[in-house]
Design a protein around this motif. Structure first.
Motif, mmCIF file in Angstrom:
data_model
loop_
_atom_site.group_PDB
_atom_site.id
_atom_site.type_symbol
_atom_site.label_atom_id
_atom_site.label_comp_id
_atom_site.label_asym_id
_atom_site.label_seq_id
_atom_site.Cartn_x
_atom_site.Cartn_y
_atom_site.Cartn_z
ATOM 1 N N SER A 140 -27.842 32.788 29.658
ATOM 2 C CA SER A 140 -26.449 32.557 29.272
ATOM 3 C C SER A 140 -25.541 33.567 29.969
ATOM 4 O O SER A 140 -26.027 34.488 30.632
ATOM 5 C CB SER A 140 -26.317 32.720 27.751
ATOM 6 N N GLY A 141 -24.248 33.400 29.786
ATOM 7 C CA GLY A 141 -23.277 34.399 30.220
ATOM 8 C C GLY A 141 -22.790 35.131 28.981
ATOM 9 O O GLY A 141 -22.402 34.496 28.001
ATOM 10 N N PHE A 211 -20.885 24.033 33.699
ATOM 11 C CA PHE A 211 -21.116 25.432 34.072
ATOM 12 C C PHE A 211 -19.831 26.090 34.572
ATOM 13 O O PHE A 211 -19.636 27.294 34.398
ATOM 14 C CB PHE A 211 -22.181 25.497 35.182
ATOM 15 N N GLN A 215 -16.832 26.528 31.278
ATOM 16 C CA GLN A 215 -17.085 27.901 30.817
ATOM 17 C C GLN A 215 -15.955 28.833 31.277
ATOM 18 O O GLN A 215 -16.115 30.047 31.306
ATOM 19 C CB GLN A 215 -18.441 28.397 31.337
ATOM 20 N N ARG A 217 -14.760 29.276 34.285
ATOM 21 C CA ARG A 217 -14.982 29.966 35.563
ATOM 22 C C ARG A 217 -13.852 29.651 36.544
ATOM 23 O O ARG A 217 -13.214 28.591 36.467
ATOM 24 C CB ARG A 217 -16.326 29.536 36.176
ATOM 25 N N GLU A 246 -23.614 29.198 26.907
ATOM 26 C CA GLU A 246 -24.625 28.482 27.691
ATOM 27 C C GLU A 246 -24.299 26.992 27.597
ATOM 28 O O GLU A 246 -23.132 26.654 27.430
ATOM 29 C CB GLU A 246 -26.067 28.871 27.272
HETATM 30 N N1 URA Z 1 -26.034 29.928 32.031
HETATM 31 C C1 URA Z 1 -24.810 29.474 31.703
HETATM 32 O O1 URA Z 1 -24.670 28.357 31.192
HETATM 33 N N2 URA Z 1 -23.760 30.266 31.928
HETATM 34 C C2 URA Z 1 -23.860 31.471 32.514
HETATM 35 O O2 URA Z 1 -22.848 32.136 32.723
HETATM 36 C C3 URA Z 1 -25.148 31.923 32.866
HETATM 37 C C4 URA Z 1 -26.226 31.125 32.617
#
Ligand code: URA
Ligand code: R2B
Length: 308
Positions: A140-141, A211, A215, A217, A246
């Motif tokens: 995860s982050g 992702f 999230q 980003r 995640e």
């Molecule tokens: N998995 C994710 O979903 N996000 C992350 O930032 C790192 C791993």
């Protein structure tokens, strides 16, 4: 809490085997667990899987093979024999069995994970496994915690700040609450602290649908917000008790709750999202970190086996 426990108990028979709420299953002469490459006719599922106590799921086939090797060593089984992929006819996921431990890959994201998870739940039902624990062992982050820390999830949250898994069923959205076993979560966190090499946190986990933009980003192929917007989003998650992001947590929490099984999510964090978006640590460091969540679940398995 007691009503939650009562609800969970109702979903299991007195002997601890699973009781699923789908009467249509009774009408099936043969049930094909298509993605696992198993069925209820050709295979003696109780003989093959009836002794499973710890179901571990994680994203990649490689990591779940590593987990199987780790458990082989931990439980004192013969390390000369490489773990056998039991789903090899299906090619979709990988599944290994090491004594009472089942190690299954689930791919990336909710639709892939829920496909694997639901078939494993049916597998445990047909196998008559007694009171199995379910773990997601993942990556995860992290939010505002050092990279390499581990988060044991206390709840799952979706991308619109709801503690649920929202699934369209026959054209209507149904919301399934995403809850994990509080006692199991605390026990896992306490088993981590002995190591001293890394920090372990209990907190909420956001299961994102994507992702990149999902999230917050900035480094995907598309981005329609500013860095300030991203930081405000991450700070808001932090204020809501979210420690990591995640791509499966809310659905994992909801489906295991619906199945009435004790479940936990243990994820290592590959970066601190307040510091950036890219995963830049070396392969070796990432490998070392990924072992941390296996180590915690392994501690639980051995502690449980000693007691029972
Ligand atoms: N998995 C994710 O979903 N996000 C992350 O930032 C790192 C791993
Ligand atoms: C964590 O890592 C994967 C994306 O890289 C995803 O499956 C998740 O939840």
């Amino acid at each position: 809490c007691s009503s939650v426990l009562a609800g969970r108990r109702r979903k299991r028979n007195l002997d601890g085997t699973l009781r699923l709420g789908n009467q249509h299953l009774e009408g099936l002469e043969v049930d094909f667990l298509y993605h696992l490459g198993l069925n209820t006719s050709t295979y003696d599922l109780p003989a093959m899987f009836g002794d499973v106590k710890f179901v571990c799921l994680g994203g990649t086939k490689h990591r779940m093979k590593e987990l199987a090797c780790y458990m082989t060593k931990l439980l004192g089984y013969n390390e000369d024999q490489a773990p056998v992929n039991l789903t090899k006819h299906s090619l979709r996921f990988a599944m290994y069995k090491v004594g009472p431990v089942l190690s299954v890959s689930h791919g990336i994201g909710i639709p892939s994970m829920t496909t694997a998870l639901q078939e494993v739940i049916k597998l445990m039902y047909y196998a008559k496994a007694v009171d199995p624990f379910f773990f997601r062992v993942g990556t995860s982050g992290g939010i505002d915690i050092p990279a390499g820390s581990v988060v044991v999830s206390s709840f799952g949250m979706n991308g619109t700040f709801e503690k649920s898994y929202n699934l369209p069923i026959l054209g209507t959205i149904h919301k399934f609450p995403s809850q994990l076993d509080t006692r199991l979560c605390q026990e896992l966190a306490s088993l981590a602290s002995d190591a001293g090499e890394f920090q372990t946190f209990i907190g909420g986990t956001m299961g994102a649908e994507d992702f990149y933009r999902g999230q917050g980003r900035l480094d995907g192929p598309f981005c329609n917000y500013t860095e300030a917007d991203k930081m405000a989003f991450l700070r808001k998650l932090s204020s809501l008790g979210i420690r990591n992001i995640e791509m499966e947590a809310n659905a994992f929490g909801a489906i295991t709750k619906e199945a009435g099984v004790r479940a936990a999510i243990v994820c290592v964090t590959l970066l601190n999202r307040l510091d950036g978006d890219q995963v830049t640590s070396t392969k070796d460091i990432l490998k070392t970190w990924e072992k941390r969540s296996m180590f915690i679940v392994g501690n639980f398995v051995t502690a449980y086996m000693k007691k029972h």
